[in-house]
Design an enzyme around this catalytic site. Structure first.
Site, PDB file in Angstrom:
ATOM      1  N   TYR A 152       6.093   0.559  12.380  1.00 38.11           N
ATOM      2  CA  TYR A 152       6.599  -0.655  11.744  1.00 38.11           C
ATOM      3  C   TYR A 152       5.397  -1.461  11.261  1.00 38.11           C
ATOM      4  O   TYR A 152       4.425  -1.643  12.001  1.00 38.11           O
ATOM      5  CB  TYR A 152       7.400  -1.481  12.763  1.00 38.11           C
ATOM      6  CG  TYR A 152       7.927  -2.782  12.223  1.00 38.11           C
ATOM      7  CD1 TYR A 152       9.199  -2.863  11.666  1.00 38.11           C
ATOM      8  CD2 TYR A 152       7.151  -3.938  12.256  1.00 38.11           C
ATOM      9  CE1 TYR A 152       9.684  -4.062  11.161  1.00 38.11           C
ATOM     10  CE2 TYR A 152       7.629  -5.136  11.748  1.00 38.11           C
ATOM     11  CZ  TYR A 152       8.897  -5.188  11.204  1.00 38.11           C
ATOM     12  OH  TYR A 152       9.372  -6.371  10.698  1.00 38.11           O
ATOM     13  N   GLU A 196       8.404  -5.925   4.418  1.00 37.57           N
ATOM     14  CA  GLU A 196       8.660  -5.241   5.688  1.00 37.57           C
ATOM     15  C   GLU A 196       8.767  -3.740   5.433  1.00 37.57           C
ATOM     16  O   GLU A 196       9.619  -3.296   4.662  1.00 37.57           O
ATOM     17  CB  GLU A 196       9.960  -5.752   6.317  1.00 37.57           C
ATOM     18  CG  GLU A 196      10.218  -5.155   7.687  1.00 37.57           C
ATOM     19  CD  GLU A 196      11.568  -5.579   8.260  1.00 37.57           C
ATOM     20  OE1 GLU A 196      12.603  -5.371   7.590  1.00 37.57           O
ATOM     21  OE2 GLU A 196      11.581  -6.117   9.378  1.00 37.57           O
TER      22      GLU A 196
END
Ligand code: ADP
Ligand code: MG
Length: 399
Positions: free
Chosen positions: A119, A207
């Site tokens: 991530y 993101e």
């Protein structure tokens, strides 16, 4: 302002961020055409909606055993079959709410052999006033769960705007992801490119989940969510064109035409307020009195009659609204002008729910007089507490 995954990836690719090849498709034929332009032997058919959690999402019209909104295909025929099944259907994910979102676009992209998923996100950290880089080895589909269960696995690195991104930031990201050697270099490189994209587009968030290591040791962005600061869109006309209005609430679109800051909420008391702080306080005091606001609405400093009328119409177009609370502080705008606007707007829209008005500030007595003499069933309130109690009581009586 948010954009779709395929748009985000096309944008990031321009900044040199590694993304798999892919093409958007609005129809089954376009999906097949897109698949033919990719080498195979693995394709991914991805629903394009402004919400995450698509992989684990469920289509309303298909049974509980049907696949979600991100599907692997091993042939062009499989791409076709998946496109046929997904287009026009309603995808419900953890982020869409129970009503889900209709899939009108697909992204057909190269299937990648994934060794590991990370991530990586960039966002504006309001606490430090800096760009923050958030990195975690626990990428994939459940980052919210990681944040909840194991927050120590999420690393945050902030960047001083005076220095900009430095080589040590890149190394810190690589370290947070447990990478060394060539992969560490790739991580630093991806971070630098994302940082350039973030500043260059006035993004509010980028993101990447997942940032994948492929079986042949390449870092690749497999999913990207990009949002921009709406206040900066005037200097990015090309980005503003990426806006997909079908993804936005129709009432919020209408409000943006009149420069009204409007956000739909779940309660039944419509609010019209000037100033964001006063709007927040108004919502708080409605809750304190045991009811819930139907919206946040800031008509801004120069609330003209046109703006007030538009605001009324927007509030009333929400079938959930059972009463309206107007709370205006007449500073620059005088209360009598505002009162005239309210009366005119109330007449124009055929007001059929209780309306409580609290005015304060310049020329307040003239303003109250105009409301009282209007012949309309407007309930005047003396202060904020009084106004909230009155509208909550009126709505309860009507219920
Ligand atoms: P969402 O976050 O909305 O569920 P993603 O794009 O992250 O959608 O896809 C979900 C999962 O599907 C990813 O975590 C990844 O494992 C897999 N996936 C996505 N894109 C690809 C791709 N191009 N090749 C292989 N697997 C992919
Ligand atoms: Mg994802």
């Amino acid at each position: 302002m948010n954009i779709h995954e395929y748009q985000a990836k096309e944008l990031l690719a321009k900044f040199g961020v590694p993304v798999p090849a892919g093409h958007a498709a609005m129809s089954v034929d376009e999906a097949v055409e897109a698949a033919k332009q990719l080498p195979g032997p693995l394709w991914v058919v991805k629903a394009q909606i402004h919400a995450g959690g698509r992989g684990k999402g469920k289509f309303k019209e298909l049974g509980p055993d049907a696949k979600g909104g991100v599907r692997l295909a091993k042939s062009v025929d499989e791409v076709r079959a998946n496109a046929e099944e997904m287009l026009g259907k309603t995808l419900v994910t953890i982020q869409t709410g129970a009503e889900g979102k209709q899939v009108q676009r697909l992204y057909i992209t190269d299937g990648v052999d994934i060794a590991k998923e990370f991530y990586l996100a960039l966002l504006v950290d309001r606490a430090t006033g800096r760009v923050a880089i958030v990195a975690s080895t626990e990428g994939g589909m459940d980052i919210e769960q990681v944040a909840h269960d194991a927050p120590e696995k999420i690393h945050t690195i902030t960047v001083d705007p005076a220095t900009g991104l430095m080589p040590h930031h890149g190394r810190a990201v690589a370290a947070a992801l447990g990478l060394s050697g060539d992969l560490a270099k790739q991580a630093a490189n991806v971070t630098a490119k994302l940082y350039d994209a973030f500043l260059g587009t006035d993004a509010s968030q980028i993101e990447i989940n997942p940032l994948a290591i492929t079986e042949d040791n390449k870092l690749m962005v497999l999913d990207a969510k990009v949002g921009f600061d709406s206040n900066a869109m005037f200097r990015h006309k090309d980005l503003a064109e990426l806006r997909d209005l079908t993804e936005e609430d129709p009432m919020e679109i209408e409000a943006s035409k009149y420069d009204l800051a409007y956000i739909k909420l779940d309660g039944d008391i419509g609010c019209m307020v000037n100033g964001a702080g006063l709007a927040m306080a108004t919502m708080d005091i409605i809750k304190l009195n045991g009811a819930f606001p139907a919206n946040f609405l800031d008509v801004g400093g120069g609330a003209s009659k046109e703006k007030v009328t538009a605001a009324f119409k927007i509030i009333l177009s929400d079938p959930a609204v059972k009463g309206i609370l107007v709370n205006i502080f007449g500073g620059i705008m005088r209360c009598d002008t505002i009162a005239e606007g309210i009366v005119a707007a109330a007449r124009e829209v055929d007001l059929d729910v209780p309306l409580v008005v609290r005015l304060e500030g310049t020329n307040v007595s003239q303003g109250k007089e105009i409301l009282a003499n209007s012949g309309l069933p407007i309930v005047a309130a003396n202060d904020l507490g009084d106004a909230a109690r009155k509208i909550v009581a009126q709505v309860k009586v009507a219920a």
